[in-house]
Design a protein around this motif. Structure first.
Motif, PDB file in Angstrom:
ATOM      1  N   GLU A 244      93.903  60.516  74.064  1.00 21.21           N
ATOM      2  CA  GLU A 244      93.189  60.884  75.274  1.00 21.21           C
ATOM      3  C   GLU A 244      92.680  59.644  75.985  1.00 21.21           C
ATOM      4  O   GLU A 244      92.523  58.580  75.392  1.00 21.21           O
ATOM      5  CB  GLU A 244      92.020  61.805  74.911  1.00 21.21           C
TER       6      GLU A 244
ATOM      7  N   ALA B  98      92.009  56.368  74.060  1.00 19.77           N
ATOM      8  CA  ALA B  98      91.092  56.576  72.936  1.00 19.77           C
ATOM      9  C   ALA B  98      91.876  56.553  71.628  1.00 19.77           C
ATOM     10  O   ALA B  98      93.034  56.983  71.574  1.00 19.77           O
ATOM     11  CB  ALA B  98      90.364  57.910  73.100  1.00 19.77           C
TER      12      ALA B  98
ATOM     13  N   ILE C  13      86.000  52.062  71.238  1.00 25.57           N
ATOM     14  CA  ILE C  13      86.093  53.030  72.333  1.00 25.57           C
ATOM     15  C   ILE C  13      87.539  53.336  72.666  1.00 25.57           C
ATOM     16  O   ILE C  13      87.937  54.499  72.806  1.00 25.57           O
ATOM     17  CB  ILE C  13      85.348  52.500  73.572  1.00 25.57           C
TER      18      ILE C  13
ATOM     19  N   PRO D 165      82.932  56.317  77.810  1.00 23.75           N
ATOM     20  CA  PRO D 165      82.246  57.432  77.155  1.00 23.75           C
ATOM     21  C   PRO D 165      80.907  57.001  76.572  1.00 23.75           C
ATOM     22  O   PRO D 165      80.651  55.823  76.322  1.00 23.75           O
ATOM     23  CB  PRO D 165      83.228  57.852  76.064  1.00 23.75           C
TER      24      PRO D 165
ATOM     25  N   CYS E 100      89.779  57.495  77.982  1.00 22.94           N
ATOM     26  CA  CYS E 100      88.317  57.360  77.901  1.00 22.94           C
ATOM     27  C   CYS E 100      87.843  56.266  78.851  1.00 22.94           C
ATOM     28  O   CYS E 100      87.155  55.332  78.458  1.00 22.94           O
ATOM     29  CB  CYS E 100      87.871  57.066  76.475  1.00 22.94           C
TER      30      CYS E 100
END
Length: 436
Positions: free
Chosen positions: A142, A268, A242, A171, A144
């Motif tokens: 995903e 991510a 991260i 995030p 981020c």
């Protein structure tokens, strides 16, 4: 007759007295004039002598100038600069005394960007963004946040110039509802040199504006790629990863002789699947002896593999080079537990020139007395990986002769870039490792 003579005598005496008086007064007047002349001459002499410079053995520390504001009043004014304490003599204070600041123009060429830089971004670069992201073997990772950076090759110094401008929409990683991000930059696949930005406290949209140089010939850029790893700084525990940005094909779609800006998604890392459990490993490398020590410390929350809700786990570690298994070692079996404690050291011979060529494949296996053993979970460590395994390996190399511990979440299968041949049942020496 007598009266006439007395009158004559009296007149003569009076005349003589008057003449004497006039003589005395004239002499007194001349003496006074002479005295005044002497005084004036002495004053003139004093003024002449004071007009000459004084020759002193020690230089004057302070100079004073007399200013006559009033005819009957004299004012002393100090013209020397005040003495500034050493702790206050900053760069700006020194300049204010020595330089004409309006005539000097300061500029930082490596960091300044024109406000019109957005209009200079080449739209054709974003056509290849999906291709670049897919080249990172990210799978179903995903996003981020986004990272804005630029690349350019400087022919004069033969170096790749990497500028990190900013990151956006990071995030939240801290309890306070923010993050403390910083970025590490690598030029892969060498991984022998890395750079790190400053930490920006409590900022989800940090502006870095930092420039780094990687010394590399221009022809070798075809085999190189740049990786940005974004971390959240933590004072009391290990820094949280991260995400990553990996840019491959540096010379395929752009001419790096001109500065090119990129805005790419931060990928991510895979979600930690704690349902399989975690394993703590410690790495220690001795460069002189060419010896790698992997200490299996303990595990926790392992997946239950037996009918009784427990497992009999042991750990097996394989040293892999060029897709072939060089050496394998394993720990003892811990019976009927999901949180085993091993504290066992497994030693591998690894020459210093091959530390960037190998990978450790770590498997946690449930031992069965009847039937085949079952895999509980696995992980990998090495410089060719992306994520915790690579960071742990590089930290081990940066801290030679010191053990470095790390918790690893277990996965169902090893990373896709680790392919072990099936005909490696025996330990086979390879050319990538020096024989010992």
């Amino acid at each position: 007759m007598l009266a006439a003579m007395a009158a004559v005598l009296l007149a003569a005496v009076g005349y003589q007295c008057a003449a004497t008086w006039r003589w005395i007064m004239g002499r007194t007047r001349r003496d006074s004039e002479d005295s005044n002349c002497d005084s004036l001459s002495r004053q003139a002499a004093i003024r002449i002598s004071h007009s000459l410079p004084d020759l002193q053995t020690e230089p004057l520390k302070q100079e004073y100038v007399q200013e006559h504001k009033d005819a009957g009043k004299k004012v002393l004014r100090q013209t020397t600069l005040p003495i500034v304490p050493d702790r206050h003599q900053t760069f700006q204070r020194q300049l204010s005394h020595r330089l004409d600041l309006p005539s000097i123009q300061f500029s930082i060429c490596s960091l300044e960007r024109a406000d019109s830089s957005i209009g200079l971004i080449k739209p054709e670069l974003y056509k290849n963004e999906l291709v670049r992201q897919s080249s990172t073997d990210s799978g179903d990772l995903e996003f981020c946040g986004k990272l804005h950076f630029a690349l350019k090759y400087d022919q004069e110094v033969e170096a790749l110039v990497v500028k990190i401008f900013e990151a956006r929409d990071l995030p939240i990683k801290d309890v306070s509802g923010s993050s403390d991000p910083y970025i590490k930059v690598f030029l892969l696949p060498d991984r022998k040199k890395k750079f790190q930005t400053k930490v920006h406290r409590k900022n989800l949209n940090p502006v870095f504006n930092e420039t780094f140089l990687f010394s590399v010939p221009y022809e070798e850029l075809r085999q190189r790629y740049v990786q940005f790893s974004v971390y959240d700084f933590d004072r009391f525990s290990r820094h949280d990863l991260i995400g990553h940005v990996v840019l491959k094909g540096l010379l395929e779609s752009a001419d790096l002789h001109q500065e090119i800006e990129y805005t790419m998604n931060i990928l991510a890392p895979p979600q930690e699947k704690k349902d399989l459990g975690e394993l703590m490993l410690s790495l220690c490398y001795l460069p002189t002896a060419g010896r790698l020590t992997v200490t299996v410390i303990k595990g926790r929350n392992l997946k239950a593999m037996d009918i009784n809700g427990s497992s009999d786990p042991y750990v097996k570690i394989c040293l892999i080079c060029q897709g072939k298994r060089i050496k394998k070692k394993k720990t003892t079996v811990k019976k009927n537990t999901l949180s085993p404690v091993y504290n066992e050291a497994l030693v591998f011979d690894l020459p210093a020139e091959n530390v960037y060529d190998v990978t450790l494949l770590v498997k946690v296996i449930d031992y069965d007395l009847i039937g085949p053993n079952e895999l509980i979970g696995c992980t990998a460590i090495g410089s060719s990986l992306i994520g915790i395994g690579r960071d742990h390996w590089l930290e081990m190399l940066d801290n030679a002769r010191k053990p470095v511990a790390q918790w690893y979440p277990l996965n169902k299968c090893p990373p896709t870039n680790i392919n072990v041949t099936k005909n490696d049942q025996q330990n086979t020496p390879l050319s990538c490792l020096n024989s010992r």
